[in-house]
Design an enzyme around this catalytic site. Structure first.
Site, mmCIF file in Angstrom:
data_model
loop_
_atom_site.group_PDB
_atom_site.id
_atom_site.type_symbol
_atom_site.label_atom_id
_atom_site.label_comp_id
_atom_site.label_asym_id
_atom_site.label_seq_id
_atom_site.Cartn_x
_atom_site.Cartn_y
_atom_site.Cartn_z
ATOM 1 N N LYS A 183 -37.711 7.237 22.244
ATOM 2 C CA LYS A 183 -38.339 7.753 21.025
ATOM 3 C C LYS A 183 -39.787 7.294 20.892
ATOM 4 C CE LYS A 183 -38.238 3.731 18.728
ATOM 5 N NZ LYS A 183 -39.350 3.076 17.996
ATOM 6 N N THR A 240 -40.030 7.177 13.696
ATOM 7 C CA THR A 240 -41.268 6.867 14.391
ATOM 8 C C THR A 240 -42.200 8.062 14.540
ATOM 9 O OG1 THR A 240 -40.108 7.142 16.487
ATOM 10 C CG2 THR A 240 -40.362 4.912 15.675
#
Length: 318
Positions: A183, A240
């Site tokens: 990620k 994120t």
């Protein structure tokens, strides 16, 4: 069980603060000067300003004191972990080692549990990962994470959970550590989209296709699909890719806008993009977004070229 957190960055300090609200915890930092400052002020002003350290939290630079704990949380950058494990392998043998790092080791292509098993005899390897910012954990805001351990981990789950830090367990260490590592790469891409002014629709499309890449990679490496759909995969990706609190997102935004970025800030997604692109090429896994992130961070292409390359790919079914 006794607990020590190894690494007094923002995340390590936040975990130590949260766990110390339940009982005694040791926080280890490399620098004696930093430890002295924290002990005197009862605050990690360098990494997590404004958060008071509980009296139940002991700060030390003595590694032997820290390694005497039964459960050790490794809150250090991924690219430093192998060296640390090798240097302290004898003292770490047989302990419960919980990695809090998110990344892939550049030298070996392994995740943290692979490094632990390779370097430390008899260690119980686990991963703590998921959508979380240090400031939220330290302030006692509700946070949920994934705890991955191949053995029966109910005891460890209870030990590391707090009233505001809720852990969900899984035995899929591969999926958990890949979700946490990958990620970061796609957060750089999302930040680039926003920094370049390409819009929210582009970010939504980028996140969706990034999640497809994450699943493709992880499944090829033996992860379970439900793990990537959980906190350590989809949940961490959403956080994120949408918040400026993420260092990976901020780096991408700087790349997209053409602004400078502080080179002293550790951005795990840069090394992970390189390791991931190399791994994908070796395995024949299609990862066009990750490849573009590597090229961008290595300054081999510009944002406009990366965008055009992705948009020009052949049309396909979703």
């Amino acid at each position: 069980m006794s607990i020590a957190v190894l690494g007094a960055g923002a995340f390590g300090t936040a975990l130590a603060v949260s766990l110390a609200r339940k009982g005694p915890v040791t926080l280890w930092a490399r620098g004696a000067e930093q430890v002295h400052e924290m002990a005197e002020s009862r605050e990690n002003a360098r990494r997590l300003p404004g958060v008071k350290l509980p009296e139940t939290l002991t700060v030390t630079s003595d590694i032997e004191t820290a390694l005497s704990a039964e459960t050790l949380l490794l809150a250090m950058p991924m690219q430093q972990m192998a060296g640390f494990l090798q240097a302290h392998a004898e003292a770490l043998a047989g302990k419960t080692l919980v990695s809090c790092a998110k990344g892939i080791d550049l030298a070996t292509g392994q995740g943290p549990t692979g490094l632990i098993r390779a370097h430390v005899a008899g260690a119980r390897a686990a991963v703590l990962t998921g959508p979380s910012f240090a400031a939220d954990i330290a302030r006692g805001l509700p946070t949920a994470l994934t705890l991955a351990c191949t053995d029966h981990s109910e005891e460890l789950q209870a030990e590391l959970s707090t009233p505001t830090l809720r852990l969900y367990r899984t035995t899929d260490t591969t999926g958990a550590e890949l979700g946490g590592a990958l990620k970061n790469v796609y957060a750089i891409a999302a930040g680039t989209v926003i920094g370049a002014g390409l819009g929210e629709s582009a970010r939504a499309a980028l996140m969706t296709r990034s999640f497809a890449e994450m699943q493709r990679i992880a499944l090829a490496l033996g992860a379970r699909p439900e793990t990537l759909s959980g906190l350590s995969g989809f949940g961490d990706l959403v956080l994120t890719c949408t918040s400026a609190q993420s260092r990976n997102f901020r780096l991408g935004r700087a790349i997209g806008s053409g602004e400078g970025f502080d080179p002293s800030i550790t951005v795990e997604g840069v090394a992970t993009a390189k390791a991931l692109d190399r791994l994908a090429r070796e395995r024949g896994i299609e990862t066009p977004i990750a490849a573009m992130v590597r090229a961008l961070t290595e300054e081999k292409i510009g944002v406009s070229e990366a965008m055009q390359s992705l948009l020009a790919r052949p049309l396909k079914e979703e």
